[in-house]
Design a protein around this motif. Structure first.
Motif, PDB file in Angstrom:
ATOM      1  N   SER A 106       0.793  -1.234   0.000  1.00 42.77           N
ATOM      2  CA  SER A 106       0.000   0.000   0.000  1.00 42.77           C
ATOM      3  C   SER A 106       0.825   1.283   0.000  1.00 42.77           C
ATOM      4  CB  SER A 106      -0.937   0.016   1.226  1.00 42.77           C
ATOM      5  OG  SER A 106      -0.187  -0.089   2.429  1.00 42.77           O
ATOM      6  N   VAL A 107       2.137   1.191   0.200  1.00 44.55           N
ATOM      7  CA  VAL A 107       2.996   2.373   0.245  1.00 44.55           C
ATOM      8  C   VAL A 107       4.270   2.072  -0.533  1.00 44.55           C
ATOM      9  CG1 VAL A 107       4.274   3.990   1.702  1.00 44.55           C
ATOM     10  CG2 VAL A 107       2.117   3.055   2.508  1.00 44.55           C
ATOM     11  N   GLY A 108       4.774   3.068  -1.250  1.00 52.08           N
ATOM     12  CA  GLY A 108       6.012   2.850  -1.973  1.00 52.08           C
ATOM     13  C   GLY A 108       6.624   4.140  -2.458  1.00 52.08           C
ATOM     14  N   LEU A 109       7.812   4.005  -3.012  1.00 46.76           N
ATOM     15  CA  LEU A 109       8.474   5.151  -3.636  1.00 46.76           C
ATOM     16  C   LEU A 109       9.227   4.677  -4.848  1.00 46.76           C
ATOM     17  CD1 LEU A 109      11.796   5.177  -3.158  1.00 46.76           C
ATOM     18  CD2 LEU A 109      11.159   5.910  -0.878  1.00 46.76           C
ATOM     19  N   GLN A 110       9.437   5.600  -5.752  1.00 42.84           N
ATOM     20  CA  GLN A 110      10.284   5.374  -6.916  1.00 42.84           C
ATOM     21  C   GLN A 110      11.171   6.593  -7.096  1.00 42.84           C
ATOM     22  OE1 GLN A 110       7.507   4.479 -10.101  1.00 42.84           O
ATOM     23  NE2 GLN A 110       7.878   2.283  -9.857  1.00 42.84           N
ATOM     24  N   GLY A 111      12.403   6.360  -7.421  1.00 39.10           N
ATOM     25  CA  GLY A 111      13.340   7.463  -7.598  1.00 39.10           C
ATOM     26  C   GLY A 111      14.398   7.106  -8.625  1.00 39.10           C
ATOM     27  N   ALA A 112      15.282   8.046  -8.861  1.00 35.58           N
ATOM     28  CA  ALA A 112      16.349   7.849  -9.829  1.00 35.58           C
ATOM     29  C   ALA A 112      17.623   8.506  -9.309  1.00 35.58           C
ATOM     30  CB  ALA A 112      15.974   8.432 -11.189  1.00 35.58           C
ATOM     31  N   ALA A 113      18.750   7.935  -9.685  1.00 35.50           N
ATOM     32  CA  ALA A 113      20.046   8.477  -9.288  1.00 35.50           C
ATOM     33  C   ALA A 113      21.054   8.158 -10.382  1.00 35.50           C
ATOM     34  CB  ALA A 113      20.497   7.886  -7.960  1.00 35.50           C
ATOM     35  N   PHE A 114      22.196   8.809 -10.312  1.00 39.97           N
ATOM     36  CA  PHE A 114      23.259   8.461 -11.244  1.00 39.97           C
ATOM     37  C   PHE A 114      24.602   8.458 -10.533  1.00 39.97           C
ATOM     38  CE2 PHE A 114      23.534  13.058 -11.591  1.00 39.97           C
ATOM     39  CZ  PHE A 114      24.890  13.293 -11.752  1.00 39.97           C
ATOM     40  N   ASP A 115      25.510   7.645 -11.073  1.00 40.96           N
ATOM     41  CA  ASP A 115      26.888   7.557 -10.600  1.00 40.96           C
ATOM     42  C   ASP A 115      27.812   7.958 -11.743  1.00 40.96           C
ATOM     43  OD1 ASP A 115      25.582   6.348  -8.481  1.00 40.96           O
ATOM     44  OD2 ASP A 115      26.301   4.325  -8.945  1.00 40.96           O
ATOM     45  N   ALA A 116      28.982   8.428 -11.401  1.00 40.02           N
ATOM     46  CA  ALA A 116      29.988   8.749 -12.410  1.00 40.02           C
ATOM     47  C   ALA A 116      31.363   8.468 -11.826  1.00 40.02           C
ATOM     48  CB  ALA A 116      29.891  10.211 -12.851  1.00 40.02           C
ATOM     49  N   GLY A 117      32.296   8.088 -12.664  1.00 39.53           N
ATOM     50  CA  GLY A 117      33.631   7.807 -12.161  1.00 39.53           C
ATOM     51  C   GLY A 117      34.684   7.850 -13.245  1.00 39.53           C
ATOM     52  N   ILE A 118      35.928   7.995 -12.810  1.00 42.84           N
ATOM     53  CA  ILE A 118      37.081   7.933 -13.699  1.00 42.84           C
ATOM     54  C   ILE A 118      38.129   7.026 -13.057  1.00 42.84           C
ATOM     55  CG2 ILE A 118      36.745  10.197 -14.763  1.00 42.84           C
ATOM     56  CD1 ILE A 118      38.869  11.267 -12.847  1.00 42.84           C
ATOM     57  N   ARG A 119      39.000   6.480 -13.900  1.00 41.08           N
ATOM     58  CA  ARG A 119      40.024   5.537 -13.427  1.00 41.08           C
ATOM     59  C   ARG A 119      41.280   5.759 -14.258  1.00 41.08           C
ATOM     60  NH1 ARG A 119      41.012  -0.085 -14.776  1.00 41.08           N
ATOM     61  NH2 ARG A 119      41.823  -1.261 -12.982  1.00 41.08           N
ATOM     62  N   TYR A 120      42.407   5.846 -13.576  1.00 45.94           N
ATOM     63  CA  TYR A 120      43.687   6.088 -14.233  1.00 45.94           C
ATOM     64  C   TYR A 120      44.636   4.952 -13.886  1.00 45.94           C
ATOM     65  CZ  TYR A 120      48.212   8.150 -15.316  1.00 45.94           C
ATOM     66  OH  TYR A 120      49.478   8.370 -15.811  1.00 45.94           O
ATOM     67  N   VAL A 121      45.237   4.337 -14.901  1.00 46.99           N
ATOM     68  CA  VAL A 121      46.145   3.211 -14.718  1.00 46.99           C
ATOM     69  C   VAL A 121      47.492   3.567 -15.335  1.00 46.99           C
ATOM     70  CG1 VAL A 121      46.554   0.768 -15.186  1.00 46.99           C
ATOM     71  CG2 VAL A 121      44.212   1.598 -14.845  1.00 46.99           C
ATOM     72  N   THR A 122      48.566   3.300 -14.606  1.00 50.26           N
ATOM     73  CA  THR A 122      49.902   3.589 -15.118  1.00 50.26           C
ATOM     74  C   THR A 122      50.876   2.540 -14.581  1.00 50.26           C
ATOM     75  OG1 THR A 122      51.573   5.330 -15.376  1.00 50.26           O
ATOM     76  CG2 THR A 122      50.524   5.146 -13.221  1.00 50.26           C
ATOM     77  N   GLY A 123      52.155   2.748 -14.799  1.00 56.52           N
ATOM     78  CA  GLY A 123      53.171   1.786 -14.394  1.00 56.52           C
ATOM     79  C   GLY A 123      53.603   0.914 -15.553  1.00 56.52           C
ATOM     80  N   LYS A 124      54.809   0.369 -15.473  1.00 56.11           N
ATOM     81  CA  LYS A 124      55.349  -0.448 -16.556  1.00 56.11           C
ATOM     82  C   LYS A 124      54.490  -1.662 -16.840  1.00 56.11           C
ATOM     83  CE  LYS A 124      60.198   0.867 -15.943  1.00 56.11           C
ATOM     84  NZ  LYS A 124      61.573   0.379 -15.679  1.00 56.11           N
ATOM     85  N   ARG A 125      53.861  -2.206 -15.806  1.00 56.47           N
ATOM     86  CA  ARG A 125      52.985  -3.367 -15.975  1.00 56.47           C
ATOM     87  C   ARG A 125      51.578  -3.058 -15.482  1.00 56.47           C
ATOM     88  NH1 ARG A 125      56.115  -8.563 -13.719  1.00 56.47           N
ATOM     89  NH2 ARG A 125      54.155  -9.515 -14.420  1.00 56.47           N
TER      90      ARG A 125
END
Length: 360
Positions: free
Chosen positions: A179-198
């Motif tokens: 008898s009761v509820g909610l609906q919503g929306a959200a977003f995520d964002a991200g960045i990733r940096y990889v370095t090194g010889k291997r």
């Protein structure tokens, strides 16, 4: 000899390489500040629960940088871009053992084009049968009902270069009874940096759970009243709840010991909009990509302590741990793996998570 044209090209390359990282870091620096006084006043708490075994086995310390593939939709969506081709993953958690709560999580990722990846994740919570109580019947006896909590994420990530990847997730949130509820929306964002010889050095930033306020509605908030001898239906309006936004900044370094094994050290800083900030440390020992053993510990910023209050505002205690067993499925490096993790809690008796994944 100094070559102005060559120097200009190098400077331009590094500006492009780090611009995404610097822009996101500057944008979020002043946007998050933990506020323990607001603890418990947010909605969408299900968004904070990690349903995956690999990252929870290191107390979430690896989330922003080391987790890749479909599981990265929860941790740092930029890691989704590292999907080889296709990945399927399913995890089941016995959450807060003794509470009767369980979690189910499914993830899928598929590479599209040369550097893009799409992903889908579905997370659900099962609370079992809950006794119906009213002000007139506080002891129940009126039957039971079920709570339906779920969130579905649709993601896209892209590798902009061999070093930098980024991604975004759009998430639908649902919390409902009969008898009761909610609906919503959200977003995520991200960045990733990889370095090194291997590629053994990683840095990442992830913003999670950003979106408009949510509120409950439904027939369960209506009440029959009598005014001047006439019956009326009084509709109560629920207050709005903000989502529990987070900022995660992570760093990882892999110590490589030939081709035999590697030891990954992970650190993560998590800024919470409604509770104290947290620091996570974790390690993973990987033996020939066949066995991985993990451990992690979370440290929370100290708060006011008294004989009635420990100053801790979360249930996580002690050292988390986990293990993965991996088997090859084809000559191209595809794997099938079984993952397990355990996190101790107080109260209740911890969280057990087990799952399987296939990475083609």
């Amino acid at each position: 000899m100094f070559n102005f044209k060559t120097s200009k090209m190098l400077i331009s390359r590094y500006i492009n390489k780090y611009s995404v990282t610097m822009a996101l870091a500057l944008a979020v620096t002043g946007s998050f500040a933990g506020n323990p006084d607001r603890a418990g006043s947010n909605g969408g708490v299900q968004l904070l629960i990690n349903p995956w075994a690999k990252s929870s086995g290191m107390a979430n310390a690896s989330g922003a940088v080391s987790i890749t593939g479909a599981e990265a939709i929860f941790t740092n969506v930029a890691g989704l871009a590292a999907t080889r081709k296709t990945e399927l993953i399913f995890n089941q958690s016995n959450y807060l053992v003794g509470s009767g709560i369980s979690l189910s999580a499914f993830g899928f990722s598929q590479k599209v084009g040369e550097s893009g990846v799409i992903g889908v994740s579905v997370n659900t919570m099962n609370f079992g049968e809950v006794e119906i109580t009213t002000t007139a019947n506080p002891d129940g006896g009126l039957g039971t009902y079920r709570l339906n909590y779920s969130n579905i994420g649709v993601s896209y990530a892209k590798a902009f270069s061999n070093s930098i990847s980024g991604g975004i997730t759009f998430r639908l949130i649902s919390e409902r009874t009969a008898s009761v509820g909610l609906q919503g929306a959200a977003f995520d964002a991200g960045i990733r940096y990889v370095t090194g010889k291997r590629e053994n050095v990683r840095f990442g930033i992830a913003l999670k759970n950003l979106g408009p306020a949510i509120f409950y509605k439904g027939e369960g908030l209506a009440q029959e009243v009598i005014l001047d001898g006439n019956p009326y239906t009084l509709n109560q309006r629920a207050d709005k709840y903000e989502l529990p936004s987070q900022l995660n900044i992570g760093f990882a370094y892999d110590f490589l010991f030939g081709e035999t094994f590697k030891l990954g050290a992970n650190a993560n800083y998590q800024s919470n909009s409604f509770t104290k900030d947290q620091y996570m440390l974790g390690v993973e020992l990987n033996l020939r990509d066949r066995v991985a053993i993990r451990g992690g510990y979370m440290i929370e910023e100290s708060g006011k302590r008294s004989q009635y209050n420990s100053g801790i505002t979360n249930a996580w205690t002690g050292i988390a741990g986990g293990v993965s067993l991996m088997l090859p499925v084809n000559k191209d490096g595809g794997q099938f793996s079984v993952d397990y993790s355990y996190r101790p809690t107080n109260p209740f008796n911890g969280i057990h998570t087990v799952g399987a994944r296939i990475n083609l």
